[in-house]
Design a protein around this motif. Structure first.
Motif, PDB file in Angstrom:
ATOM      1  N   LYS A   1     -12.978  -1.733  -1.253  1.00 15.57           N
ATOM      2  CA  LYS A   1     -11.865  -0.789  -1.338  1.00 15.57           C
ATOM      3  C   LYS A   1     -10.880  -1.240  -2.407  1.00 15.57           C
ATOM      4  O   LYS A   1     -10.396  -0.428  -3.208  1.00 15.57           O
TER       5      LYS A   1
ATOM      6  N   GLY B   1      -9.699 -12.188   5.243  1.00 18.85           N
ATOM      7  CA  GLY B   1      -8.900 -11.273   6.044  1.00 18.85           C
ATOM      8  C   GLY B   1      -9.420 -11.180   7.456  1.00 18.85           C
ATOM      9  O   GLY B   1     -10.367 -11.858   7.846  1.00 18.85           O
TER      10      GLY B   1
ATOM     11  N   TYR C   1       0.820  -1.218   0.000  1.00 16.84           N
ATOM     12  CA  TYR C   1       0.000   0.000   0.000  1.00 16.84           C
ATOM     13  C   TYR C   1       0.854   1.267   0.000  1.00 16.84           C
ATOM     14  O   TYR C   1       0.420   2.305  -0.496  1.00 16.84           O
TER      15      TYR C   1
ATOM     16  N   LYS D   1      -1.585   2.013   8.820  1.00 16.15           N
ATOM     17  CA  LYS D   1      -2.381   3.148   8.368  1.00 16.15           C
ATOM     18  C   LYS D   1      -1.540   4.419   8.207  1.00 16.15           C
ATOM     19  O   LYS D   1      -1.783   5.221   7.319  1.00 16.15           O
TER      20      LYS D   1
ATOM     21  N   LEU E   1     -15.962  -8.046   6.011  1.00 21.40           N
ATOM     22  CA  LEU E   1     -15.070  -8.174   4.861  1.00 21.40           C
ATOM     23  C   LEU E   1     -15.459  -7.302   3.667  1.00 21.40           C
ATOM     24  O   LEU E   1     -14.596  -6.911   2.871  1.00 21.40           O
TER      25      LEU E   1
ATOM     26  N   ASN F   1     -13.539  -4.022   2.900  1.00 16.99           N
ATOM     27  CA  ASN F   1     -12.174  -4.260   2.423  1.00 16.99           C
ATOM     28  C   ASN F   1     -12.164  -4.667   0.957  1.00 16.99           C
ATOM     29  O   ASN F   1     -11.337  -4.193   0.165  1.00 16.99           O
TER      30      ASN F   1
ATOM     31  N   ASP G   1      -5.391  -8.468   3.947  1.00 14.39           N
ATOM     32  CA  ASP G   1      -6.403  -9.036   3.076  1.00 14.39           C
ATOM     33  C   ASP G   1      -5.733 -10.081   2.187  1.00 14.39           C
ATOM     34  O   ASP G   1      -4.558  -9.948   1.822  1.00 14.39           O
TER      35      ASP G   1
END
Length: 436
Positions: A332, A310, A139, A433, A326, A329, A296
């Motif tokens: 997204k 996940g 990410y 995050k 779930l 996620n 995930d």
């Protein structure tokens, strides 16, 4: 005799998963009735137990398995179906904790589990939708640096099946805007996990192995000259006992209870998406997982459903609403799947060790165990099964290395291991995050 608490709580049918709904035909094997004696007894018909038993049967040993529910009932038949090389703990962590020799040893076997699975599928013609390719996604820039360091580390051990992917290169495999890049492991892969377990059980039985289903171990005597396992309607005396209950052994063997903690993870399956729509999402049909602490993982099934998993629940309980947990996620990662129908959603436990390194050892002289794969059990269990079989057959060289690796109890013991681990996961999730 009072029956110890069992984690499956008497539920012995397969969970309502996509895997159970699409499982290959398999016989219902009768439970053990009466008292019998065998050469080698394996407790648990998941991957660890099946791998150990099948290797031993191939070497000519007479082996029986008892399973509290059905073959593959636990994590082996519920997991994400991903062949991911390596242990949960990185090679760098293992080197730092246990020394260069142990790290070199582990590096030499991190791909072995996948090789065993492919050999089993080929030798015994197991129909489990086996495919190649495993992608790790990042990410953030910090995640990309982590993957680059891992790639260089593995290459330093002579493992050269992986390559870095920038954002555009990754899109050829995973058509999502959320990732900064990733790594593809060409020696990874994915399959139908329950059908793999069922196929291995059938192969074991062809070699004259015996499996008793619906036969939980309710008491285990490892102090006797020959270990004795009592079941609800009988007992088995054996020369060698192998404990492979992992997250579902419960409190039957108190010596092992504190070593691991059951942790649940969740998976859901969409309706079939069709060839074109599925190919748009994951063009090369690889399996995928990201590198966050609470990650995930997802892939396509043989009939082109999105299998998306996940999350973790420490202590092994099921969330109230798996779909609600779930769906955000999945949406997204793939906004184009918003509104898609979810046909199946299920949960299952894996065994977490505090060090994130699987454990292998003995209780007394004649009882062996393996557990604690910490979410990397598909490959690790197959490797550990082979190593257990080697030790029982007379070659303890690889077993001795793992038996000497120290294990660490969870801080606070059994009472506080769940809140401690939950607090730790919150901290690492926060770091993910923040991108640090």
């Amino acid at each position: 005799m009072s029956r110890p608490e069992m984690i499956f709580e008497g539920v012995t049918a397969h969970t309502g998963s996509y895997y159970a709904a699409s499982a290959n035909p398999s016989p219902e094997r009768p439970p053990l009735k009466g008292d019998v004696e065998v050469d080698i007894l394996v407790v648990g018909a998941g991957y660890s137990g099946l791998s150990t038993a099948l290797h031993l049967a191939e070497k000519g040993h007479k082996v029986a398995i008892i399973e509290a529910a059905r073959v593959g009932w636990g994590a082996s038949g519920r997991n994400g179906g991903q062949i991911v090389n390596g242990l949960n703990a990185s090679l760098q962590t293992i080197k730092k904790r246990y020394g260069a020799d142990t790290a070199n040893f582990v590096a030499g076997l991190v791909q072995e589990g996948g090789e065993i699975i492919r050999e089993r599928v080929k030798t015994y013609d197991i129909q489990c939708d086996l495919k190649d390719g495993n992608v790790f996604t990042a990410y953030t820039g910090a995640h990309m640096r982590e993957l680059e360091e891992r790639l260089k580390l593995w290459q330093g051990y002579g493992i050269n099946n992986q390559e870095m992917l920038d954002k555009e290169q990754l899109r050829k495999h995973v058509n999502s805007d959320v990732y900064a890049g990733g790594v593809i492991d060409h020696s990874g892969g994915h399959m139908h996990p329950l059908n793999l377990a069922l196929g291995e059980a059938a192969a074991f039985e062809k070699l004259r192995g015996v499996i008793y289903e619906q036969t939980p171990a309710v008491h285990v005597d490892t102090e006797a000259a020959k270990p004795i396992v009592k079941t609800p309607d009988g007992s088995i005396t054996c020369s060698t006992l192998v404990l492979c209950g992992n997250a579902y052994l419960g409190h039957v063997v108190p010596t092992l209870t504190a070593r691991v903690m059951p942790v649940s993870t969740q998976v859901m399956a969409t309706e079939p998406l069709g060839e074109a729509r599925a190919a748009e999402l994951i063009p090369t049909d690889v399996c995928v997982e990201d590198v966050r602490y609470i990650l995930d993982y997802f892939r396509l099934s043989a009939d082109k459903r999105m299998l998306f998993g996940g999350g973790t629940v420490y202590g092994g309980t099921d969330p109230h609403d798996i779909r609600a947990k779930l769906l955000p996620n999945m949406n997204k990662v793939f906004p184009q799947l918003k509104g898609v129908k979810i046909d199946y959603a299920w949960s299952g436990n894996f065994a977490l060790s505090f060090s994130r390194v699987p454990q292998m050892g003995r209780i007394g002289n004649n009882t062996y165990f393996a557990h604690g794969y910490s979410g990397h059990g598909v490959t690790g269990s197959h490797t550990f099964g082979r190593i257990l079989s080697e030790a029982i057959h007379g070659d303890r060289s690889r077993f001795d290395v793992f038996e000497k690796v120290p294990w660490y109890p969870f801080p606070g013991g059994r009472m506080f291991r769940v809140p401690y681990s939950a607090a730790g996961s919150w901290w690492y999730a926060l770091r993910d995050k923040l991108g640090v």
